[in-house]
Write a protein that holds these residues in place. Structure first.
Motif, PDB file in Angstrom:
ATOM      1  N   LEU A 170       0.860  -1.063   0.063  1.00  0.00           N
ATOM      2  CA  LEU A 170       0.145  -0.261   0.361  1.00  0.00           C
ATOM      3  C   LEU A 170       0.995   1.066  -0.232  1.00  0.00           C
ATOM      4  O   LEU A 170       0.509   2.335  -0.722  1.00  0.00           O
ATOM      5  N   ILE A 171       1.362   1.245   0.682  1.00  0.00           N
ATOM      6  CA  ILE A 171       3.161   2.355   0.396  1.00  0.00           C
ATOM      7  C   ILE A 171       3.315   3.029  -0.697  1.00  0.00           C
ATOM      8  O   ILE A 171       3.904   3.643  -1.005  1.00  0.00           O
ATOM      9  N   ALA A 172       3.942   1.821  -1.292  1.00  0.00           N
ATOM     10  CA  ALA A 172       5.014   1.305  -2.001  1.00  0.00           C
ATOM     11  C   ALA A 172       3.896   2.378  -3.715  1.00  0.00           C
ATOM     12  O   ALA A 172       4.179   2.920  -4.454  1.00  0.00           O
ATOM     13  N   GLY A 173       2.681   1.397  -3.605  1.00  0.00           N
ATOM     14  CA  GLY A 173       0.812   2.400  -4.263  1.00  0.00           C
ATOM     15  C   GLY A 173       0.830   3.554  -4.329  1.00  0.00           C
ATOM     16  O   GLY A 173       0.782   4.528  -5.086  1.00  0.00           O
ATOM     17  N   ALA A 174       1.107   4.680  -2.937  1.00  0.00           N
ATOM     18  CA  ALA A 174       0.421   5.328  -2.566  1.00  0.00           C
ATOM     19  C   ALA A 174       1.411   6.098  -2.886  1.00  0.00           C
ATOM     20  O   ALA A 174       1.182   7.271  -3.899  1.00  0.00           O
ATOM     21  N   HIS A 175       2.592   5.491  -3.127  1.00  0.00           N
ATOM     22  CA  HIS A 175       4.114   6.240  -3.335  1.00  0.00           C
ATOM     23  C   HIS A 175       4.042   6.638  -4.904  1.00  0.00           C
ATOM     24  O   HIS A 175       3.974   7.470  -5.998  1.00  0.00           O
ATOM     25  N   LYS A 176       3.725   5.954  -5.816  1.00  0.00           N
ATOM     26  CA  LYS A 176       3.149   6.028  -7.480  1.00  0.00           C
ATOM     27  C   LYS A 176       2.242   7.147  -7.855  1.00  0.00           C
ATOM     28  O   LYS A 176       2.181   7.425  -8.687  1.00  0.00           O
ATOM     29  N   VAL A 177       1.209   7.125  -7.411  1.00  0.00           N
ATOM     30  CA  VAL A 177       0.135   7.749  -7.352  1.00  0.00           C
ATOM     31  C   VAL A 177      -0.365   9.076  -6.773  1.00  0.00           C
ATOM     32  O   VAL A 177      -1.645   9.844  -7.284  1.00  0.00           O
ATOM     33  N   CYS A 178       0.649   9.352  -5.518  1.00  0.00           N
ATOM     34  CA  CYS A 178       0.110  10.561  -4.671  1.00  0.00           C
ATOM     35  C   CYS A 178       0.981  11.940  -5.402  1.00  0.00           C
ATOM     36  O   CYS A 178       1.670  11.159  -6.123  1.00  0.00           O
ATOM     37  N   PRO A 179       0.394  12.474  -6.032  1.00  0.00           N
ATOM     38  CA  PRO A 179       0.214  13.594  -6.994  1.00  0.00           C
ATOM     39  C   PRO A 179       1.893  14.599  -6.615  1.00  0.00           C
ATOM     40  O   PRO A 179       2.563  14.896  -7.124  1.00  0.00           O
ATOM     41  N   TYR A 180       1.979  14.568  -5.130  1.00  0.00           N
ATOM     42  CA  TYR A 180       2.911  15.679  -4.434  1.00  0.00           C
ATOM     43  C   TYR A 180       4.192  14.347  -4.854  1.00  0.00           C
ATOM     44  O   TYR A 180       5.575  15.060  -5.696  1.00  0.00           O
ATOM     45  N   SER A 181       4.199  12.926  -4.543  1.00  0.00           N
ATOM     46  CA  SER A 181       5.357  12.258  -4.783  1.00  0.00           C
ATOM     47  C   SER A 181       5.719  12.347  -6.195  1.00  0.00           C
ATOM     48  O   SER A 181       7.040  12.262  -6.679  1.00  0.00           O
ATOM     49  N   HIS A 182       4.298  12.410  -7.249  1.00  0.00           N
ATOM     50  CA  HIS A 182       4.713  12.607  -8.527  1.00  0.00           C
ATOM     51  C   HIS A 182       5.933  13.846  -8.647  1.00  0.00           C
ATOM     52  O   HIS A 182       6.945  13.885  -9.716  1.00  0.00           O
ATOM     53  N   ALA A 183       5.201  14.808  -8.350  1.00  0.00           N
ATOM     54  CA  ALA A 183       6.391  16.486  -9.010  1.00  0.00           C
ATOM     55  C   ALA A 183       7.456  16.065  -8.562  1.00  0.00           C
ATOM     56  O   ALA A 183       8.357  17.108  -8.443  1.00  0.00           O
ATOM     57  N   THR A 184       7.928  15.588  -7.160  1.00  0.00           N
ATOM     58  CA  THR A 184       9.258  15.422  -6.843  1.00  0.00           C
ATOM     59  C   THR A 184      10.239  14.135  -7.383  1.00  0.00           C
ATOM     60  O   THR A 184      11.388  14.460  -6.860  1.00  0.00           O
ATOM     61  N   SER A 185       9.233  13.711  -7.830  1.00  0.00           N
ATOM     62  CA  SER A 185       9.960  12.514  -8.200  1.00  0.00           C
ATOM     63  C   SER A 185      11.031  12.640  -9.241  1.00  0.00           C
ATOM     64  O   SER A 185      11.822  14.052 -10.297  1.00  0.00           O
ATOM     65  N   GLY A 186      12.889  12.597  -8.874  1.00  0.00           N
ATOM     66  CA  GLY A 186      13.303  12.892  -9.573  1.00  0.00           C
ATOM     67  C   GLY A 186      14.101  14.047  -9.201  1.00  0.00           C
ATOM     68  O   GLY A 186      15.414  14.488 -10.059  1.00  0.00           O
ATOM     69  N   THR A 187      13.357  14.472  -8.205  1.00  0.00           N
ATOM     70  CA  THR A 187      14.436  15.757  -7.510  1.00  0.00           C
ATOM     71  C   THR A 187      14.802  15.259  -6.039  1.00  0.00           C
ATOM     72  O   THR A 187      15.375  16.386  -5.693  1.00  0.00           O
ATOM     73  N   LEU A 188      14.120  14.315  -5.499  1.00  0.00           N
ATOM     74  CA  LEU A 188      14.189  14.617  -4.043  1.00  0.00           C
ATOM     75  C   LEU A 188      14.148  12.867  -3.907  1.00  0.00           C
ATOM     76  O   LEU A 188      13.399  12.196  -4.575  1.00  0.00           O
ATOM     77  N   ASP A 189      14.770  12.089  -3.422  1.00  0.00           N
ATOM     78  CA  ASP A 189      14.839  10.603  -2.826  1.00  0.00           C
ATOM     79  C   ASP A 189      13.734  10.583  -1.406  1.00  0.00           C
ATOM     80  O   ASP A 189      14.892  10.904  -0.496  1.00  0.00           O
ATOM     81  N   ILE A 190      13.521  10.266  -2.096  1.00  0.00           N
ATOM     82  CA  ILE A 190      11.812   9.800  -0.918  1.00  0.00           C
ATOM     83  C   ILE A 190      11.700   8.511  -1.074  1.00  0.00           C
ATOM     84  O   ILE A 190      10.580   7.315  -1.918  1.00  0.00           O
ATOM     85  N   THR A 191      12.097   7.699  -0.304  1.00  0.00           N
ATOM     86  CA  THR A 191      11.068   6.424  -0.227  1.00  0.00           C
ATOM     87  C   THR A 191      10.788   6.421   1.243  1.00  0.00           C
ATOM     88  O   THR A 191      10.962   6.033   3.138  1.00  0.00           O
ATOM     89  N   PRO A 192       9.579   6.670   0.684  1.00  0.00           N
ATOM     90  CA  PRO A 192       8.650   6.230   2.532  1.00  0.00           C
ATOM     91  C   PRO A 192       8.321   4.714   3.047  1.00  0.00           C
ATOM     92  O   PRO A 192       8.757   4.028   2.442  1.00  0.00           O
ATOM     93  N   GLU A 193       7.995   4.765   3.983  1.00  0.00           N
ATOM     94  CA  GLU A 193       8.293   3.592   4.737  1.00  0.00           C
ATOM     95  C   GLU A 193       7.583   3.505   5.850  1.00  0.00           C
ATOM     96  O   GLU A 193       6.809   4.411   7.116  1.00  0.00           O
ATOM     97  N   LEU A 194       6.982   2.544   6.418  1.00  0.00           N
ATOM     98  CA  LEU A 194       6.101   1.911   7.872  1.00  0.00           C
ATOM     99  C   LEU A 194       6.401   1.742   8.397  1.00  0.00           C
ATOM    100  O   LEU A 194       7.718   1.909   9.403  1.00  0.00           O
ATOM    101  N   ALA A 195       6.114   2.620   9.510  1.00  0.00           N
ATOM    102  CA  ALA A 195       6.332   3.342  11.124  1.00  0.00           C
ATOM    103  C   ALA A 195       6.473   2.234  12.008  1.00  0.00           C
ATOM    104  O   ALA A 195       6.020   1.453  11.619  1.00  0.00           O
TER     105      ALA A 195
END
Length: 142
Positions: A117-142
């Motif tokens: 779910l976390i990986a899928g959300a990162h693919k569909v989130c517009p903020y994640s998409h907008a920062t892709s390639g400029t920020l190294d963001i790897t969401p993780e389970l708390a």
């Protein structure tokens, strides 16, 4: 890029930028801006762009998580949370850069399902998409 714009908003900043005022044209957001002490400012009452980005990203990501989970027929618990930390600092070349970390808490969801779910959300989130390639963001389970 979106294939169709379904909503847009508009905001204006005045004053000194980080030590001024910002508001949306509909008045829904109306904030005084203050430079944090850590960046040489006075701190105190007011918000800064990193706080606004963190709150917006967290809300957007949680919405994307719920959307993606719905596509997979998984119920996201009501007490699920997304915590976004935004840091700012100088870049080696010129200017400033952001550091973003995302932690997701999905109580009662099995680890492998939560990670999907976390990986899928990162693919569909517009903020994640907008920062892709400029920020190294790897969401993780708390």
């Amino acid at each position: 890029m979106p294939t169709k714009i379904v909503y847009s908003t508009n905001a204006t900043a005045t004053g000194g930028g980080r030590d001024g005022h910002s508001s949306t044209h509909d008045g829904a957001v109306d904030v005084n801006l203050v430079v944090p002490k850590e960046m040489g400012g006075p701190g105190g009452d007011g918000v800064n762009p990193e706080q606004l980005f963190a709150t917006g990203y967290a809300a957007c990501y949680l919405g994307a998580l719920r959307f993606y989970a719905g596509q997979k027929n998984v119920k996201v618990p009501d007490d699920a949370t997304v915590n976004v930390t935004v840091g700012i600092g100088p870049r080696e070349d010129l200017g400033f850069g952001l550091d973003v970390k995302i932690k997701v808490d999905l109580p009662g969801i099995e680890k492998d399902v939560a990670e999907d779910l976390i990986a899928g959300a990162h693919k569909v989130c517009p903020y994640s998409h907008a920062t892709s390639g400029t920020l190294d963001i790897t969401p993780e389970l708390a």
